[in-house]
Design an enzyme around this catalytic site. Structure first.
Site, PDB file in Angstrom:
ATOM      1  N   LYS A  34      -5.713  19.337 -22.044  1.00 32.36           N
ATOM      2  CA  LYS A  34      -6.297  20.633 -21.684  1.00 32.36           C
ATOM      3  C   LYS A  34      -5.261  21.508 -20.995  1.00 32.36           C
ATOM      4  CE  LYS A  34     -10.564  20.857 -20.319  1.00 32.36           C
ATOM      5  NZ  LYS A  34     -10.983  21.816 -21.360  1.00 32.36           N
ATOM      6  N   ILE A  38      -3.632  25.115 -21.985  1.00 28.81           N
ATOM      7  CA  ILE A  38      -3.648  26.263 -21.056  1.00 28.81           C
ATOM      8  C   ILE A  38      -2.221  26.788 -20.888  1.00 28.81           C
ATOM      9  CG2 ILE A  38      -3.966  26.904 -18.608  1.00 28.81           C
ATOM     10  CD1 ILE A  38      -6.388  24.957 -18.552  1.00 28.81           C
ATOM     11  N   ARG A  57      -0.869   9.619 -13.917  1.00 23.52           N
ATOM     12  CA  ARG A  57      -0.757   8.187 -13.642  1.00 23.52           C
ATOM     13  C   ARG A  57      -2.139   7.635 -13.281  1.00 23.52           C
ATOM     14  NH1 ARG A  57      -3.405   8.266  -9.701  1.00 23.52           N
ATOM     15  NH2 ARG A  57      -2.908   8.522  -7.491  1.00 23.52           N
ATOM     16  N   SER A  63      -2.814  -0.177  -4.902  1.00 29.16           N
ATOM     17  CA  SER A  63      -2.927   1.092  -4.185  1.00 29.16           C
ATOM     18  C   SER A  63      -4.401   1.437  -3.922  1.00 29.16           C
ATOM     19  CB  SER A  63      -2.238   2.184  -5.006  1.00 29.16           C
ATOM     20  OG  SER A  63      -2.300   3.403  -4.351  1.00 29.16           O
ATOM     21  N   LYS A 126      -0.697  19.837   5.461  1.00 33.99           N
ATOM     22  CA  LYS A 126      -1.022  18.662   6.272  1.00 33.99           C
ATOM     23  C   LYS A 126      -0.052  18.592   7.456  1.00 33.99           C
ATOM     24  CE  LYS A 126      -3.485  15.336   4.015  1.00 33.99           C
ATOM     25  NZ  LYS A 126      -3.616  13.962   3.601  1.00 33.99           N
ATOM     26  N   GLU A 150      -8.086  13.708 -10.089  1.00 34.77           N
ATOM     27  CA  GLU A 150      -7.496  14.565  -9.056  1.00 34.77           C
ATOM     28  C   GLU A 150      -6.290  15.284  -9.659  1.00 34.77           C
ATOM     29  OE1 GLU A 150      -6.585  13.773  -4.561  1.00 34.77           O
ATOM     30  OE2 GLU A 150      -4.759  13.371  -5.686  1.00 34.77           O
ATOM     31  N   HIS A 166       7.227  11.240   0.095  1.00 38.77           N
ATOM     32  CA  HIS A 166       6.369  10.145  -0.377  1.00 38.77           C
ATOM     33  C   HIS A 166       7.169   8.843  -0.387  1.00 38.77           C
ATOM     34  CE1 HIS A 166       3.975   7.847  -3.364  1.00 38.77           C
ATOM     35  NE2 HIS A 166       2.966   8.550  -2.917  1.00 38.77           N
TER      36      HIS A 166
HETATM   37  P1  0O2 Z   1      -0.519   7.949  -3.768  1.00 35.15           P
HETATM   38  O1  0O2 Z   1       0.475   6.853  -3.651  1.00 35.15           O
HETATM   39  O2  0O2 Z   1       0.181   9.249  -3.997  1.00 35.15           O
HETATM   40  O3  0O2 Z   1      -1.573   7.692  -4.781  1.00 35.15           O
HETATM   41  P2  0O2 Z   1     -10.297  12.222  -0.221  1.00 35.15           P
HETATM   42  O4  0O2 Z   1      -9.872  12.722  -1.587  1.00 35.15           O
HETATM   43  O5  0O2 Z   1     -10.640  13.360   0.704  1.00 35.15           O
HETATM   44  O6  0O2 Z   1     -11.356  11.184  -0.308  1.00 35.15           O
HETATM   45  P3  0O2 Z   1      -7.609  11.273   0.087  1.00 35.15           P
HETATM   46  O7  0O2 Z   1      -7.503  10.810  -1.329  1.00 35.15           O
HETATM   47  O8  0O2 Z   1      -6.957  10.423   1.140  1.00 35.15           O
HETATM   48  O9  0O2 Z   1      -9.114  11.473   0.490  1.00 35.15           O
HETATM   49  O10 0O2 Z   1      -7.065  12.759   0.125  1.00 35.15           O
HETATM   50  P4  0O2 Z   1      -5.681  13.408   0.424  1.00 35.15           P
HETATM   51  O11 0O2 Z   1      -5.317  13.288   1.857  1.00 35.15           O
HETATM   52  O12 0O2 Z   1      -5.863  14.775  -0.102  1.00 35.15           O
HETATM   53  O13 0O2 Z   1      -4.566  12.590  -0.365  1.00 35.15           O
HETATM   54  C1  0O2 Z   1      -4.595  12.461  -1.756  1.00 35.15           C
HETATM   55  C2  0O2 Z   1      -3.192  12.302  -2.277  1.00 35.15           C
HETATM   56  O14 0O2 Z   1      -2.391  13.425  -1.880  1.00 35.15           O
HETATM   57  C3  0O2 Z   1      -2.415  11.117  -1.757  1.00 35.15           C
HETATM   58  O15 0O2 Z   1      -2.790   9.973  -2.485  1.00 35.15           O
HETATM   59  C4  0O2 Z   1      -0.973  11.548  -2.029  1.00 35.15           C
HETATM   60  O16 0O2 Z   1      -0.659  11.464  -3.401  1.00 35.15           O
HETATM   61  C5  0O2 Z   1      -1.041  13.021  -1.663  1.00 35.15           C
HETATM   62  N1  0O2 Z   1      -0.715  13.219  -0.233  1.00 35.15           N
HETATM   63  C6  0O2 Z   1      -1.582  13.434   0.777  1.00 35.15           C
HETATM   64  N2  0O2 Z   1      -0.936  13.594   1.937  1.00 35.15           N
HETATM   65  C7  0O2 Z   1       0.381  13.481   1.669  1.00 35.15           C
HETATM   66  C8  0O2 Z   1       1.579  13.570   2.475  1.00 35.15           C
HETATM   67  O17 0O2 Z   1       1.546  13.773   3.680  1.00 35.15           O
HETATM   68  N3  0O2 Z   1       2.758  13.392   1.818  1.00 35.15           N
HETATM   69  C9  0O2 Z   1       2.845  13.165   0.467  1.00 35.15           C
HETATM   70  N4  0O2 Z   1       4.050  13.026  -0.076  1.00 35.15           N
HETATM   71  N5  0O2 Z   1       1.739  13.066  -0.310  1.00 35.15           N
HETATM   72  C10 0O2 Z   1       0.522  13.229   0.282  1.00 35.15           C
HETATM   73  P5  0O2 Z   1      -2.640   8.515  -1.905  1.00 35.15           P
HETATM   74  O18 0O2 Z   1      -3.643   7.666  -2.585  1.00 35.15           O
HETATM   75  O19 0O2 Z   1      -2.733   8.529  -0.411  1.00 35.15           O
HETATM   76  O20 0O2 Z   1      -1.182   8.038  -2.322  1.00 35.15           O
END
Ligand code: 0O2
Length: 216
Positions: A34, A38, A57, A63, A126, A150, A166
């Site tokens: 999609k 776009i 991914r 994870s 953040k 997402e 990250h």
């Molecule tokens: P990974 O390894 O990337 O998969 P919610 O959706 O509200 O239930 P969630 O999922 O904790 O809760 O939401 P949030 O905080 O929006 O984070 C979702 C993803 O955003 C994270 O996935 C990261 O990919 C990215 N992210 C969030 N905060 C940061 C940060 O401070 N730095 C970086 N580099 N990436 C961030 P995961 O599963 O935590 O990790």
């Protein structure tokens, strides 16, 4: 093996099974298709690249388990399905700040996807400095089945920062204890300034180009 360890192993096994993963993969692929469509459409309309990169991914079982434990959820497949928003994750990288919001508007108009939640870490970064706009969408997979995806939308500069952070801080799980965090926050702020400057520059160049075309 104690019962908790057995439960975790069972969860990891279930999360790695094809019957669990295939619909999530399909949701990613459909979203990617999609977005590619776009991109073709809007790159043509705008006369410039709209999206520069689309990747996806599936979250690994490990994870998923870590996130379930961090969020203190009951470790079971159904809870993961209900509460983890990013088992299917698609990342979109744009060149310009305004394209992030343009894409969200396009997705809002799309009848096939349903937006469940939007998290704007561009307007409100953040504490780490992380900037990105997250849109959680429900994507039809087959018959009546829908899966959450997402979509992380960010500029190239924001992506550069997020990938580095990250690797060195976020994934290490030692946020708040890392000596590089202050410098990373400063870089994130500088990146936002550059993104805004590049957008203004593009707008000025577009205006100049339009005048040039009119006057021949
Ligand atoms: P990974 O390894 O990337 O998969 P919610 O959706 O509200 O239930 P969630 O999922 O904790 O809760 O939401 P949030 O905080 O929006 O984070 C979702 C993803 O955003 C994270 O996935 C990261 O990919 C990215 N992210 C969030 N905060 C940061 C940060 O401070 N730095 C970086 N580099 N990436 C961030 P995961 O599963 O935590 O990790």
């Amino acid at each position: 093996m104690d019962t908790t360890e057995e439960q975790y192993q069972g969860f990891l096994k279930q999360m790695g099974e094809d019957s669990f993963l295939v619909p999530y993969k399909e949701a990613c692929q459909r979203t990617e298709q999609k977005l590619a469509k776009i991109n073709d459409d809007y790159s043509r309309r705008l006369g410039r690249t709209f999206i520069s990169q689309i990747t996806f991914r599936i979250k690994t079982p490990e994870s998923c388990l870590n996130k379930m434990l961090k969020k203190k959820y009951h470790v079971e497949k159904e809870t993961a399905q209900e509460h983890l928003n990013d088992i299917s994750g698609v990342r979109v990288v744009c060149n310009f700040l305004d394209d992030i919001y343009k894409l969200v508007e396009i997705l809002k108009e799309d009848d096939e996807v349903e937006i469940v939640k939007t998290k704007d870490y561009v307007k409100k970064p953040k504490a780490s400095g992380y900037q990105s706009l997250h849109v959680i969408v429900l994507v039809p997979v087959k018959d009546t089945l829908k899966k959450k995806v997402e979509i992380q939308i960010r500029t190239q500069a924001m992506n550069f920062w997020a990938v580095v952070e990250h690797h060195f801080v976020y994934k290490k799980g030692n946020y708040g204890k890392n000596e590089f965090e202050k410098d990373l926050r400063e870089c994130a702020k500088a990146i936002y300034k550059i993104d805004k400057k590049m957008l203004l520059l593009r707008e000025r160049m577009e205006s100049a180009q339009a005048i040039e075309q009119k006057t021949g």
